[in-house]
Design an enzyme around this catalytic site. Structure first.
Site: not given
Lengths: 223, 79
Positions: A87, A195, A197
């Protein structure tokens, strides 16, 4: 695998990223402040997290890319080190010149924050080896400037060299060729807008992001 | 000595913000607006007074930080 995560003022995905690496490697992630000018020794991968570094002033990632630590990150990458930018981290890597193209305001002008379907475009990288090419996975996006722009020559090169890692099944931001993530020429630097994560725990909605970190853990074990 | 830097999107790069502004102008009744392109202007106050040096310095600033030359053009006005 020993990971380091860069922290800028305005980073907000740094801790999630650190946890994602620790779960796979069992080793503590080094958190590295942007004003440091050198990286800790012994890192196998450096990750640049999502967030709003320096308030997105001037252009997203532009100020962060000129911070002292980024010189060392560029040097680390040029020496063959693995670097992951997610990002805002992707924006920083592009502004640093480690990845080609540009990330512009979403074509719809809106901040898009939702789970999206991604297609794995290649499994031939240390970041994506645990996915199957063509597989569809769910990963959240949360960005205002994720519209990847590349001229036709660059798109052709990325395709010919199998450097597109993820594409959007339903493009949320207008990016060229539905591109969501790419790798560098030596395949060791990857930037992506979604994302992984954030989908790394079944209690938080899914684990499609986990395999990215597992891929890295396997590629960089004892590296 | 003052320098003004104008940063604009290159031709052919889609400018969704310009499009939105154009649409709003139409809503306000301004007919005949063909296109709107949005850019930014950066004003820099320089300590030295040598025009040639100022121009060289500001150009380098543009190349290194102020403009993303992949998608943006810049122009510099000194004085």
């Amino acid at each position: 695998m020993k990971a380091g995560v860069i922290v800028f003022p305005g980073s907000n995905c740094d801790r999630d990223l650190a946890v994602a690496f620790e779960r796979v490697s069992g080793r503590k992630t080094d958190m590295i402040w942007h004003k440091d000018s050198t990286l800790p020794t012994g890192l196998d991968i450096v990750a640049v997290p999502g967030g709003f570094s320096f308030g997105d002033y001037l252009r997203c990632g532009a100020i962060a890319a000129r911070s002292p630590i980024m010189r060392s990150v560029v040097e680390f990458a040029n020496n063959g080190g693995h670097v992951l930018g997610i990002c805002n981290g992707f924006q920083v890597l592009i502004e640093s010149g480690l990845l080609p193209g540009a990330l512009m305001r979403n074509a719809g002008l809106k901040f898009v924050c939702k789970d999206v379907e991604l297609k794995v475009a290649t499994s031939r990288t240390a970041f994506t080896s645990n996915y199957r090419k063509g597989e569809e996975i769910t990963i959240p996006v949360a960005h205002h400037d994720g519209n990847y722009v590349a001229d036709p020559d660059l798109v052709k090169r990325l395709k010919d060299e199998d450097r597109i890692t993820f594409t959007y099944a339903d493009n949320p931001n207008g990016s060229t060729a539905d591109i969501a993530g790419i790798v560098s020429e030596n395949r060791r630097v990857m930037g992506m807008m979604p994302h992984p994560e954030r989908l790394n725990d079944r209690h938080l909605g899914g684990t499609d992001g986990t395999r990215l970190f597992e891929s890295l853990g396997e590629a960089l074990v004892g590296a | 000595m003052k320098a003004r830097v104008f940063v604009t999107l290159k031709n052919g790069v889609l400018d969704p913000q310009g499009e939105a502004v154009k649409h709003a102008l139409g809503t306000l009744g301004f007919d005949g607006v063909n296109t709107v392109r949005q850019g930014k202007m950066i004003e820099i106050d320089l300590a030295h007074t040598d025009v040639a040096k100022a121009e060289a310095d500001v150009t380098e600033m543009c190349e290194k930080l102020l403009a993303n030359t992949v998608i943006e053009n810049y122009s510099v006005e000194i004085g």
